[in-house]
Design an enzyme around this catalytic site. Sequence first.
Site, short mmCIF file in Angstrom:
data_model
loop_
_atom_site.label_atom_id
_atom_site.label_comp_id
_atom_site.label_asym_id
_atom_site.label_seq_id
_atom_site.Cartn_x
_atom_site.Cartn_y
_atom_site.Cartn_z
N PRO A 96 -17.14 -19.06 -31.70
CA PRO A 96 -18.39 -18.32 -31.83
C PRO A 96 -18.17 -16.80 -31.80
O PRO A 96 -17.75 -16.24 -30.80
CB PRO A 96 -19.21 -18.78 -30.61
CG PRO A 96 -18.29 -19.48 -29.71
CD PRO A 96 -17.04 -19.81 -30.46
N GLU A 97 -18.45 -16.20 -32.92
CA GLU A 97 -18.48 -14.74 -33.01
C GLU A 97 -19.92 -14.38 -33.30
O GLU A 97 -20.80 -15.23 -33.18
CB GLU A 97 -17.48 -14.27 -34.08
CG GLU A 97 -16.07 -14.78 -33.80
CD GLU A 97 -15.02 -14.34 -34.81
OE1 GLU A 97 -15.19 -13.29 -35.44
OE2 GLU A 97 -14.01 -15.07 -34.96
#
Length: 282
Positions: free
Chosen positions: A2-3
């Site tokens: 997750p960015e």
Amino acid sequence: MPELPEVETVRRGLADRVVGRELGAPVVAHPRAVRRQEGGAALFSGRATGVVHSARRRGKYLWLEVGDRDDVVVAHLGMSGQFRVVDAPPDDDPHARVWWPLDDGTTVVFRDQRTFGWVLADRMAGEVPTAVAHIARDPFDPAFDREATARAIRRSTSGVKRVLLNQSVVSGIGNIYADETLWRVGTPPDRPASRLTQKDAIRLLDTATEVMDEALAAGGTSFDPLYVAVNGESGWFERRLDAYGRQDLPCRRCGTAIVREQFANRSSHRCPRCQRPPRGGG
DNA sequence: CTGTGGTCCTGTATGC
DNA sequence: TGCATACAGGACCACA
């Protein structure tokens, strides 16, 4: 991992499914998930409750405004964190770390396989929670100052990839989008950030923003936002990557095999032809 | 102060 | 088949 685009997709899911509902006292099934909470699980459970007014984000950090004052529940997904809204409290889910009953009978679950993520009952300190105070604005923040951030990048003596990953310079960019950004602009990851011109640094930021915007669009259109909130997926697999994970495959621009290298203790992917230092050794 | 490298963690993939 | 090892990586933290 997750960015920013993935975290924003999760935020939208929470805004849709959780905002306006009341969080009951949470169950902490795994103390490590609340390791940042002084006072531990007991204090977390006592504080992380109330009506949810909003779901907000800076960089990769999420928070829910709850209750009457400046109380917030902050979360970081780490590498594998998810929020899911489910019909019943988890029964046989080994990765369910913390969950809250909602006043509509559903349950919101924080799941995390690799346990790098965390949740925290915190207070607002101005625009962001205390735990997020050291995090720079991300490029999607209306108050993001592109020129000042470009100057901050150029003040660093590190390699440009390391600086892109430094969340106190610009937030939201992780290993995948850093590699994609550098491939797109044609810059090697170890190029000293101090060698960039202001124009170069601005182009880098604009490109990172463009890459993340495309990813967000892909995550947002390939899945129903409701589905995103419920299952934690965000369209990563739909995404077209040019550099990350493409070692030994031909560069989409020049056909040269993409190489994978260790850089700052991370795997780094680049095209050895397209991403060479500029003439003059810069 | 700034920069760097070790560390946390576990499911999956690979090697012997 | 089974066991051991490598690998993935965001952010914190100790240390130079």
